[in-house]
Design a protein around this motif. Structure first.
Motif, PDB file in Angstrom:
ATOM      1  N   GLN A 148       3.183   7.834  -3.140  1.00  0.00           N
ATOM      2  CA  GLN A 148       2.727   6.686  -2.355  1.00  0.00           C
ATOM      3  C   GLN A 148       2.075   7.223  -1.080  1.00  0.00           C
ATOM      4  O   GLN A 148       2.732   7.852  -0.260  1.00  0.00           O
ATOM      5  CB  GLN A 148       3.909   5.773  -2.025  1.00  0.00           C
ATOM      6  CG  GLN A 148       4.599   5.230  -3.270  1.00  0.00           C
ATOM      7  CD  GLN A 148       5.840   4.435  -2.954  1.00  0.00           C
ATOM      8  OE1 GLN A 148       5.804   3.516  -2.141  1.00  0.00           O
ATOM      9  NE2 GLN A 148       6.944   4.795  -3.579  1.00  0.00           N
ATOM     10  N   LEU A 171      -2.411   1.558   1.861  1.00  0.00           N
ATOM     11  CA  LEU A 171      -1.485   2.232   0.948  1.00  0.00           C
ATOM     12  C   LEU A 171      -2.092   2.323  -0.444  1.00  0.00           C
ATOM     13  O   LEU A 171      -2.787   1.414  -0.896  1.00  0.00           O
ATOM     14  CB  LEU A 171      -0.165   1.462   0.876  1.00  0.00           C
ATOM     15  CG  LEU A 171       0.755   1.589   2.100  1.00  0.00           C
ATOM     16  CD1 LEU A 171       1.634   0.362   2.220  1.00  0.00           C
ATOM     17  CD2 LEU A 171       1.605   2.834   1.993  1.00  0.00           C
ATOM     18  N   ARG A 178       8.670   1.855   0.811  1.00  0.00           N
ATOM     19  CA  ARG A 178       7.232   1.785   1.091  1.00  0.00           C
ATOM     20  C   ARG A 178       7.010   0.996   2.377  1.00  0.00           C
ATOM     21  O   ARG A 178       7.500  -0.126   2.499  1.00  0.00           O
ATOM     22  CB  ARG A 178       6.545   1.107  -0.090  1.00  0.00           C
ATOM     23  CG  ARG A 178       5.030   1.147  -0.115  1.00  0.00           C
ATOM     24  CD  ARG A 178       4.558   0.360  -1.325  1.00  0.00           C
ATOM     25  NE  ARG A 178       3.120   0.386  -1.504  1.00  0.00           N
ATOM     26  CZ  ARG A 178       2.486   1.114  -2.392  1.00  0.00           C
ATOM     27  NH1 ARG A 178       3.179   1.893  -3.201  1.00  0.00           N
ATOM     28  NH2 ARG A 178       1.167   1.077  -2.515  1.00  0.00           N
ATOM     29  N   ASP A 218      -1.354   4.293  -4.597  1.00  0.00           N
ATOM     30  CA  ASP A 218      -0.537   5.116  -5.477  1.00  0.00           C
ATOM     31  C   ASP A 218      -1.396   6.216  -6.073  1.00  0.00           C
ATOM     32  O   ASP A 218      -2.563   5.998  -6.425  1.00  0.00           O
ATOM     33  CB  ASP A 218       0.080   4.271  -6.593  1.00  0.00           C
ATOM     34  CG  ASP A 218       1.119   3.294  -6.070  1.00  0.00           C
ATOM     35  OD1 ASP A 218       1.744   3.598  -5.039  1.00  0.00           O
ATOM     36  OD2 ASP A 218       1.291   2.228  -6.680  1.00  0.00           O
TER      37      ASP A 218
END
Length: 540
Positions: A155, A140, A196, A142
């Protein structure tokens, strides 16, 4: 999952998706395994898991979604999927190797309300919302933080076939079993985005089909333009064989006004035949916040909901709802954000001198989506003038806006300007120190007498008044002309409340006329200037 045929290390030739006039679509997952599908529009029967969209999703395998046609622009070991093989080619049928422009896609990837279907030029109707099961969440990250909304990011992560590409590699054949996915910042800012996910978990996804032509050559994008953007919802995969349950909060971000309350629906869903009671508890990251769950336990046969309600507090805080049943435990997080604004100044203090104008920008910053009109008031100490322009500002969500504070005073001293911003029940203030400083110039002795063919001197002292700081440049003139003069040094840097000196030397030559003269010394720092005059007498 429908595996792709891998007869050799070379990319296999795969058939493209053929859309007939009747809308019947044939998807080829490999030379040996064609999959005949009914019209996708009639297959979009899976209800959305996110109430922000009323679209039904079409359930596809990962390979059906990205297609089994290799990207001809890439070569092993970097082969990715080509547009022409995707199941939902929403810009219409195109030959292999075509890279459609995302600007011509039927909807923006930033849209918070994409259409549920797209009608192609041949009359075929295709759904836009996709549901894919049993994929692994990759790393993951940003992206594009603060480019649109303050403290909001896209995200991003890659989703992989958990069986055929468990390592989520960026090389062939994993690139044929992987696609990019993004939780869009517009959805996050609107409070309708899913939470998330956790790296490495196996999940089922729902999201809108999108082709991003800018990244077909990027390894992190799997050498393919296909992505789910925006991602609308996810759940723990139901492909596991063990009974379990999942928890999802909708919305995951709740925006409140000061003194109000808000709620989020916590959906608890059984997986793999799970039945039993799930006990729910909540915990907050902030004090002064009151939260409740109703009910505090649910009995699962099908999905059940509990309402999380919170009030009080300020700023933004997280509430974690944990569900437990025996040894099983899962959590989901809801962010409660109170739209607010903050006030700051640049510079934080104003340093000026008598009769000079000092300026500071008073900055108002949106927090947690605040938007509205802020009325400004100004109060100040006696002894100086202050004004604000404008006296009312309109602040947009995620933005900043300024008002200019201008001050002046004829008197040395320390003052304070207080600026208060008010919008409804929200009030914030800032105190801006105003320092009116100066310097003085003196001479010792302040009168001089010397005979012809002689020399004399005077010590010139520069003194900081009320924390003046700066570099002074000195110059000297004589009227009428006659004695010779010099200053050493001609520049002096003053520290706050300190002094510096320069030596004035005057020399009268044998031929210098006897009489009276005036020596003028000027000290300058920027637009600030002071002078001193020293009477000089030359005798026989």
């Amino acid at each position: 999952m429908i595996p792709l045929s891998r007869a050799s290390d070379k990319p296999i030739i795969l058939l493209a998706l053929i859309l007939s006039i009747s809308g019947v679509a044939t998807l080829t997952a490999g030379l040996d395994s064609p999959v005949a599908l009914a019209p996708f529009a009639t297959q979009a029967t899976s209800p959305s898991w996110n109430p922000a969209t009323s679209c039904n999703a079409v359930v596809l395998t990962l390979e059906q979604y990205v297609g089994a046609v290799a990207n001809p622009a890439q070569k092993q070991p970097n082969v990715g999927a080509d547009y022409s093989g995707g199941a939902l080619i929403l810009e219409g049928a195109k030959p292999a190797g075509t890279n459609p422009q995302s600007t011509s896609w039927p909807y923006s990837k930033r849209s918070t309300s994409p259409p549920c279907t797209v009608t192609l030029s041949n009359g075929t109707v295709l759904p836009t919302l996709v549901e894919i099961h049993g994929v692994k969440v990759g790393a993951l990250s940003d992206d594009e933080c603060g480019t649109v909304f303050r403290n909001q990011c896209d995200q991003t992560f890659n989703a992989c076939n958990a069986n055929l590409a468990p390592n989520c590699s960026s090389s062939y054949p994993d690139t044929m079993h992987k696609f990019h996915s993004e939780i869009d910042m517009y959805w996050s800012n609107s409070g309708i985005a899913p939470p998330r996910p956790t790296v490495g978990t196996i999940v089922d996804l729902q999201g809108f089909a999108y082709w991003d032509d800018a990244h077909v050559s990027d390894s992190w994008h799997s050498f393919s333009g296909w992505e789910l953007h925006p991602l609308t919802a996810w759940r723990l995969s139901q492909s596991s064989s063990s009974p379990d349950f999942s928890m999802v909060a909708t919305p995951s971000t709740v925006k409140l006004t000061a003194g109000s309350s808000g709620s989020s629906s916590i959906t608890v869903s059984p997986l793999n035949g799970f039945k039993g009671t799930v006990t729910l508890v909540s915990s907050s990251s902030a004090g002064g916040v009151s939260c409740s769950l109703n009910p505090t336990s649910v009995v699962l046969g099908g999905s059940q909901n509990s309402t999380l309600s919170c009030s009080g507090g300020s700023g933004a805080y997280s509430v974690v709802v944990t569900g437990s049943s025996g040894s099983l435990s899962h959590s989901t997080t809801v962010t409660f954000a109170f739209p607010d604004f903050k006030i700051s100044a640049s510079p934080a203090s104003i340093n000026t001198s008598p009769s000079r104008i000092g300026v500071s920008k008073v900055i108002f910053t949106s927090m947690n989506g605040f938007a509205g009109t802020i009325s400004l008031t100004l109060s100040s100490s006696n002894g100086f003038n202050a004004s604000l322009n404008p006296t009312s500002v309109i602040l947009g969500s995620g933005g900043t806006v300024n008002s200019t504070l201008t001050v002046s005073s004829r008197t040395i001293g320390s003052y304070t300007a207080n600026v208060t911003g008010t919008s409804g029940s929200l009030t914030h203030s800032i105190s801006i120190p105003v320092i009116v400083s100066d310097f003085s110039i003196s001479a010792s002795p302040n009168t001089l007498t010397l005979a012809a063919s002689s020399t004399t001197s005077s010590l010139i002292t520069l003194t900081s008044l009320n924390r003046f700081v700066g570099t002074l440049t000195l110059s000297v003139t004589v009227s009428p002309s006659g004695p010779k003069t010099s200053l050493i040094p001609t520049t002096i840097t003053l520290a706050s409340n300190n002094s510096g000196t320069s030596t004035l030397t005057i020399r009268a030559l044998n031929k210098t006329p006897i009489g009276s003269y005036t020596v003028t010394i000027t000290a300058t720092s920027g637009s600030l200037s002071h002078t001193i005059t020293i009477p000089v007498t030359v005798t026989a």
